[in-house]
Each structure stands twice: as C-alpha cells, then as structure tokens.
Design a protein around this motif. Structure first.
Motif, PDB file in Angstrom:
ATOM      1  N   LEU A 167       0.949  -1.225   0.007  1.00  0.00           N
ATOM      2  CA  LEU A 167      -0.046  -0.161   0.029  1.00  0.00           C
ATOM      3  C   LEU A 167       0.808   1.174   0.046  1.00  0.00           C
ATOM      4  N   GLU A 168       1.970   1.287   0.601  1.00  0.00           N
ATOM      5  CA  GLU A 168       2.743   2.300   0.817  1.00  0.00           C
ATOM      6  C   GLU A 168       3.577   2.893  -0.529  1.00  0.00           C
ATOM      7  N   THR A 169       4.121   1.845  -1.019  1.00  0.00           N
ATOM      8  CA  THR A 169       4.959   2.177  -2.408  1.00  0.00           C
ATOM      9  C   THR A 169       4.764   1.189  -3.292  1.00  0.00           C
ATOM     10  N   ASP A 170       4.052   0.293  -3.477  1.00  0.00           N
ATOM     11  CA  ASP A 170       4.161  -0.839  -4.592  1.00  0.00           C
ATOM     12  C   ASP A 170       5.374  -1.645  -4.354  1.00  0.00           C
ATOM     13  N   PHE A 171       5.881  -1.880  -3.344  1.00  0.00           N
ATOM     14  CA  PHE A 171       6.991  -2.768  -3.063  1.00  0.00           C
ATOM     15  C   PHE A 171       8.012  -1.881  -3.492  1.00  0.00           C
ATOM     16  N   GLY A 172       8.133  -0.564  -3.235  1.00  0.00           N
ATOM     17  CA  GLY A 172       9.385   0.203  -3.624  1.00  0.00           C
ATOM     18  C   GLY A 172       9.181   0.962  -4.740  1.00  0.00           C
ATOM     19  N   ALA A 173       8.419   0.810  -5.634  1.00  0.00           N
ATOM     20  CA  ALA A 173       8.227   1.237  -7.225  1.00  0.00           C
ATOM     21  C   ALA A 173       7.956   2.763  -6.927  1.00  0.00           C
ATOM     22  N   VAL A 174       7.135   3.220  -5.929  1.00  0.00           N
ATOM     23  CA  VAL A 174       6.903   4.705  -5.867  1.00  0.00           C
ATOM     24  C   VAL A 174       7.269   5.208  -4.537  1.00  0.00           C
ATOM     25  N   GLN A 175       7.988   5.837  -4.145  1.00  0.00           N
ATOM     26  CA  GLN A 175       8.562   6.134  -2.757  1.00  0.00           C
ATOM     27  C   GLN A 175       8.270   7.649  -2.581  1.00  0.00           C
ATOM     28  N   GLY A 176       8.132   8.274  -3.541  1.00  0.00           N
ATOM     29  CA  GLY A 176       8.024   9.680  -3.457  1.00  0.00           C
ATOM     30  C   GLY A 176       8.806  10.872  -3.933  1.00  0.00           C
ATOM     31  N   THR A 224      25.022  11.399   9.984  1.00  0.00           N
ATOM     32  CA  THR A 224      25.924  10.195  10.099  1.00  0.00           C
ATOM     33  C   THR A 224      26.135   9.649   8.720  1.00  0.00           C
ATOM     34  N   GLY A 225      25.633   9.941   7.730  1.00  0.00           N
ATOM     35  CA  GLY A 225      25.629   9.440   6.440  1.00  0.00           C
ATOM     36  C   GLY A 225      24.723   8.468   5.959  1.00  0.00           C
ATOM     37  N   ALA A 226      23.829   8.184   6.880  1.00  0.00           N
ATOM     38  CA  ALA A 226      22.899   6.988   6.730  1.00  0.00           C
ATOM     39  C   ALA A 226      21.919   7.363   5.709  1.00  0.00           C
ATOM     40  N   LEU A 227      21.712   8.661   5.534  1.00  0.00           N
ATOM     41  CA  LEU A 227      20.958   9.333   4.381  1.00  0.00           C
ATOM     42  C   LEU A 227      21.578  10.594   3.716  1.00  0.00           C
ATOM     43  N   PRO A 228      21.291  10.515   2.309  1.00  0.00           N
ATOM     44  CA  PRO A 228      22.021  12.003   1.779  1.00  0.00           C
ATOM     45  C   PRO A 228      21.053  12.990   2.207  1.00  0.00           C
ATOM     46  N   ALA A 229      21.784  14.269   2.050  1.00  0.00           N
ATOM     47  CA  ALA A 229      21.007  15.395   2.482  1.00  0.00           C
ATOM     48  C   ALA A 229      19.789  15.692   1.674  1.00  0.00           C
ATOM     49  N   ASP A 230      19.849  15.346   0.367  1.00  0.00           N
ATOM     50  CA  ASP A 230      18.686  15.430  -0.652  1.00  0.00           C
ATOM     51  C   ASP A 230      17.690  14.302  -0.782  1.00  0.00           C
ATOM     52  N   VAL A 231      17.750  13.326   0.405  1.00  0.00           N
ATOM     53  CA  VAL A 231      16.774  12.341   0.303  1.00  0.00           C
ATOM     54  C   VAL A 231      15.459  12.969   0.071  1.00  0.00           C
ATOM     55  N   GLU A 232      14.574  12.165  -0.911  1.00  0.00           N
ATOM     56  CA  GLU A 232      13.262  12.247  -1.189  1.00  0.00           C
ATOM     57  C   GLU A 232      12.545  11.195  -0.651  1.00  0.00           C
ATOM     58  N   GLY A 233      11.058  11.832  -0.611  1.00  0.00           N
ATOM     59  CA  GLY A 233      10.205  10.750   0.079  1.00  0.00           C
ATOM     60  C   GLY A 233       8.725  11.457  -0.301  1.00  0.00           C
TER      61      GLY A 233
END
Length: 390
Positions: A121-130, A164-173
């Motif tokens: 429901l959230e992303t169609d198994f990662g296909a549409v993450q925002g 910490t580098g776990a995510l980039p500064a421009d991460v999208e969602g």
C-alpha cells in the motif's frame, strides 16, 4: 547505525516535548532555533549544513490541506487499493523473501502478510517512494502551525541520519516526510532500523531485507501481540445490540457468538480468540469485521479507519482469506451533505473534530449517540435518513 545510542535517544526524548509547541514566525529565525536544538542533540556540521539549506515547499502545504482520498467509503477505497497487482506481487514477495519474513516473525512476532500489506500500500513494493525533498517537507510542516506536534519531532532525527551518512541531504520521499519502501518516519528509522542483509547499514530505500526487518521492528514496538489475529470477516444477524459495536468496545468472542455473529461462511466463531470489537465501516447492512487488539496497532501507523481497515484486510487476503463481502449498505453521506451533518451534530453539542466532510472516529461516535437518541440502529453510519431526522 543498527540502534540509536542510548545517550542520544535520551537527549532527543528530553528535547521533543519542548519542540512540539513551537511553530510559525520568521522562518529563518525558526530554523536558527532548530539548529541550536540539533547541535545540542549532537548533530554535526554535515547535518547542520543541510538544515541551513532547507526551504519551505508550498507543494507540501497544498497536499497537507487536500487529503480528499479519505472522503471515500471503505468499499471504494479498498476496492481501488487492494488490486490484483498488489495481491500477485505481495504473494510473490512472500515467497521470494520467505527466509527474511520467517526471521522477522521469529524475532518480532509480526507475520509476513502484515508486513507485505504495508509494503504494497505504501509504495507498491518500493516502486513509488515519493519525489518530495524530505528535509524541506518536514521543516515546512513543522514550521506550519496546523500540526507541528506531528512533524517537528522528526526534524532532528532526520538531521542525525544525514549527519551520520545514513541518508543523503537531498533524500526524497513522501510529502509528509516518510522515507523508504514502507514510508518510515526518520525517528523510526533511527531507533528501529535493522540491518537485515548484514552489510553493516540500514537502507530502507533499496534493501528488501532491511525494509522487512525494520518494518517488523516498528510494528512490534507499537505493541503487536505475537501469535494473535488482527482481523476476521464475519456475518452479522439482522438484529442485535448495534450500540455494542465499534473498535473500542472489545468483548469476548463468545458474546458476539451469543448475539448471532458467525464466521463469513456461517460457522461458529473461535471463542478461544482474544476479545474483539465488531467494526461496521458502512453500517449494519455493509461489510463486518471482528477486530482484535492487534488491529489497534494499525492505527499507530495511520489514524484513518478507512486506510487501516484496508491494510488489515489486504493482510488477510495475502494470508489466504477471500475477498470480503460488501453486502448491501444503506446509502451514506458525502461532500456537502457530510459537512451539513457535522454542522448539525456540532449544534447539538457533539465534538466531531471539525467540519471537513470526512467520516472520522469523532463523527462516527456522535452519529452513534444520535442514532441511540432517535431509536435507529446505532452502527455509526450516517445516512440521509439520519440527516433529515436531525
């Protein structure tokens, strides 16, 4: 990054209550206050630099004020969201990642179909993450004074993940600040993240094992009870004490059986199961479900009854249940008619949570009270007949 260090967790926990009360005003000055709090929580220069570049996103504000999807009925919404693509790929992923799902259930007690339904429901198994810049989205919603208590506590955790580098500064969602294949908030990634593939990092955007294990950890943390059901479709009789229905009114299954409730196919209910509430999302003539304590955990994920019933029902479908029987519900109210109902209910002293045309829990509760007063079946489903009687 498998778990948030205890000292940092304590610092964040101490800071969050104060954060939730502050919003609005000059955006630059507001960001300076956030920077001070982030620095005190241990965020370094990389995270602070990202904050300095964050901007208000007007698209986010527009989306926040236009959530018309939840004006749909349960039958409409679930019919659109539980589609063949999600059923087929959900079953396929349960097989493809069977070992990871089994490990998630061993460690956290959350069944694979429950995890897979959210994944679908959230992303169609990662296909549409925002495609919204997550930091911009969160500072926009945190600065805005509509619901800052939901979003401001997520800003420092996101800055920590960036630092910490776990995510980039421009991460999208998503527009509301969720990230990854099951749309996790930064605080959950930070505190519940699990390295499912053993590569030494938690990646909820690209690693299916990390997604599965982290999602299971999040669900368990909300109070999931291992080995117990979450939802069961049932058949209800023509007459029963409808005022006893509702998610919050948990009763022994034997009591529901005594009032004539059966399984979908007419068999006797399993009275060894935990206490349950009887939910009638479209009234006593529509679909009917017994919901157990584990169903309440769905509302920790999303507070919409329509969404949570859909997610829980999709999980039962992935677990082998047939499509639910919609039956023949009475006509409901939508749009201006629903707003008029809410206005009339408010005039009678009921708190409906705002005149928004959405059938939320407060409106359902008020409808039930008026149905009792008028001698109508108290199932919480507003109809044209109820509106005319008011």
């Amino acid at each position: 990054m498998k778990r948030l260090p205890l000292a940092l967790a304590a610092t964040l926990a101490a800071a969050l209550p104060a954060l939730a009360q502050e919003c609005g005003g000059d955006f630059a000055a507001w960001k300076a206050g956030i920077e001070q709090e982030a620095r005190a929580a241990g965020v370094g220069e990389r995270g602070l630099a990202a904050l300095r570049g964050a901007q208000v996103d007007q698209r986010v504000l527009a989306r926040d004020r236009a959530q018309g999807v939840f004006t749909q009925t349960f039958i409409e919404f679930s019919g659109r969201m539980i589609n063949q693509y999600r059923l087929t790929h959900g079953a396929g992923n349960l097989k493809k990642h069977a070992d990871v799902f089994a490990r998630a259930e061993r460690e956290f007690g959350v069944p694979g179909p429950v995890i897979s339904a959210f994944w679908a429901l959230e992303t169609d198994f990662g296909a549409v993450q925002g495609d919204f810049n997550t930091l911009n989205a969160l500072v926009t919603l945190a600065h805005d004074c509509r619901r800052p208590h939901l979003f401001r506590p997520q800003v420092v955790p996101l800055l920590t993940l960036i630092d910490t580098g776990a995510l980039p500064a421009d991460v999208e969602g998503a527009w509301a600040g969720e990230i990854g294949q099951t749309q996790m908030l930064p605080s959950d990634i930070l505190t519940k993240g699990v390295d499912g593939d053993g590569d030494g990092r938690v990646d909820v955007r690209r690693s299916a094992p990390d997604v599965i294990m982290t999602t299971a950890a999040k669900i368990r943390s909300r109070g999931w009870r291992p080995g117990e059901p979450w939802m069961e479709e049932v058949r209800v009789p023509g007459e029963m004490p409808w005022e006893e229905t509702g998610r919050l009114n948990k009763l022994p299954v034997s009591q529901w059986a005594g009032w004539g409730v059966t399984t979908r196919d007419g068999r006797a209910l399993d009275t060894s199961r935990p206490e349950a509430g009887l939910m009638l999302p479209m009234g006593h003539k529509g679909p009917a479900f017994l919901v157990y304590p584990n169903f309440d955990i769905y509302l920790e994920w999303n507070q919409s009854i329509v969404y949570t019933l859909t997610a829980a029902n999709l999980a039962t479908r992935l677990d082998g249940a047939p499509k639910f029987d919609p039956r023949s519900p009475d006509e409901g109210l939508t749009g201006d008619a629903m707003k008029l109902l809410q206005q009339k209910l408010e005039t009678r002293g009921h708190d409906v949570g705002g005149i928004d045309g959405i059938l939320g829990q407060k409106t359902r509760d008020a409808v039930r009270l008026e149905q009792i007063r008028l001698g109508l079946p108290a199932d919480g489903w507003p109809t044209p007949a109820l509106l005319s009687n008011l």
